[in-house]
Design an enzyme around this catalytic site. Structure first.
Site, PDB file in Angstrom:
ATOM      1  N   CYS A  49       0.841  -1.194   0.000  1.00 57.82           N
ATOM      2  CA  CYS A  49       0.000   0.000   0.000  1.00 57.82           C
ATOM      3  C   CYS A  49       0.877   1.246   0.000  1.00 57.82           C
ATOM      4  O   CYS A  49       1.793   1.363   0.807  1.00 57.82           O
ATOM      5  CB  CYS A  49      -0.918   0.011   1.227  1.00 57.82           C
ATOM      6  SG  CYS A  49      -2.026   1.440   1.267  1.00 57.82           S
ATOM      7  N   CYS A  51      -0.385   4.387   0.404  1.00 61.78           N
ATOM      8  CA  CYS A  51      -1.026   5.542   1.048  1.00 61.78           C
ATOM      9  C   CYS A  51      -0.106   6.142   2.099  1.00 61.78           C
ATOM     10  O   CYS A  51       0.817   5.498   2.579  1.00 61.78           O
ATOM     11  CB  CYS A  51      -2.382   5.162   1.644  1.00 61.78           C
ATOM     12  SG  CYS A  51      -2.315   4.454   3.298  1.00 61.78           S
ATOM     13  N   CYS A  54      -0.603   4.521   6.206  1.00 63.36           N
ATOM     14  CA  CYS A  54      -0.143   3.212   6.692  1.00 63.36           C
ATOM     15  C   CYS A  54       1.283   3.286   7.243  1.00 63.36           C
ATOM     16  O   CYS A  54       2.129   4.012   6.727  1.00 63.36           O
ATOM     17  CB  CYS A  54      -0.178   2.171   5.571  1.00 63.36           C
ATOM     18  SG  CYS A  54      -1.825   1.584   5.150  1.00 63.36           S
TER      19      CYS A  54
END
Length: 190
Positions: A49, A51, A54
């Site tokens: 991920c 993003c 996180c």
């Protein structure tokens, strides 16, 4: 071309897949009284991920994150060291106040993912968890400071590693979210 560190468990080939994952104990990075979280049962949708919310290990550009039913996730040691990182976020990420490691993140609000907790499988005591199967929110690493000129190389590296890069979630998960929303809004029958 020199590609940045995506995540150590993805590029170093340290992790080998375990399709029969039965959960285990997640441990934070503290050497003294680490937080321990028990995951009873398997995990799903393991992915890289990009993003900016996180938790990522030092030097990594992406996190590795999966989900488990929240009812299967429980803090078993040093829970007093946990605090929610952002109480306004959909995912209530509980992080260790001492080392900063995100230990679990339940979705408690009404959402397609309500009842699931996000976890970082590399924190399992045992290296027996399913390998990531895709990369999500890849372009979001630009928001975290990655130069846009690196994006083609990052996507190529993911593909070379067998992980399809997406700028959202995988098509199956996006279909699930859209179906949940359509049923909630009444545009699709229950």
């Amino acid at each position: 071309m020199n590609v940045r560190l995506l995540h150590p468990s993805i590029q170093s080939d340290v992790h080998k897949s375990d399709s029969d994952n039965i959960g285990g104990i997640l441990v934070c990075k503290c050497s003294d009284k680490p937080v321990k979280v028990k995951v009873s049962g398997g995990i799903a949708h393991n992915h890289a991920c990009g993003c900016t919310k996180c938790w990522k290990p030092a030097g990594a550009t992406f996190s590795v994150v999966a989900v488990a039913p929240t009812e299967n996730v429980s803090v078993i040691e040093s829970g007093d060291k946990l605090a929610v990182v952002d109480e306004t976020a959909l995912i209530q990420r509980y992080a260790c106040k001492a080392c900063g490691t995100h230990m679990h993140g339940p979705v408690e609000r009404e959402h397609a993912f309500q009842g699931l907790s996000f976890i970082h499988p590399e924190l399992f005591e045992r290296d027996s968890w399913p390998q990531p199967t895709f990369a999500a929110f890849v372009s979001s690493v630009i928001e975290g400071g990655v130069d846009p000129s690196e994006m083609d190389g990052i996507r190529i590296e993911f593909k070379n590693l067998g992980l399809e890069p997406y700028d959202c979630l995988s098509p199956g998960l996006m279909d699930y979210v859209a179906t949940w929303t359509a049923k909630k809004n009444g545009t699709l029958g229950q």
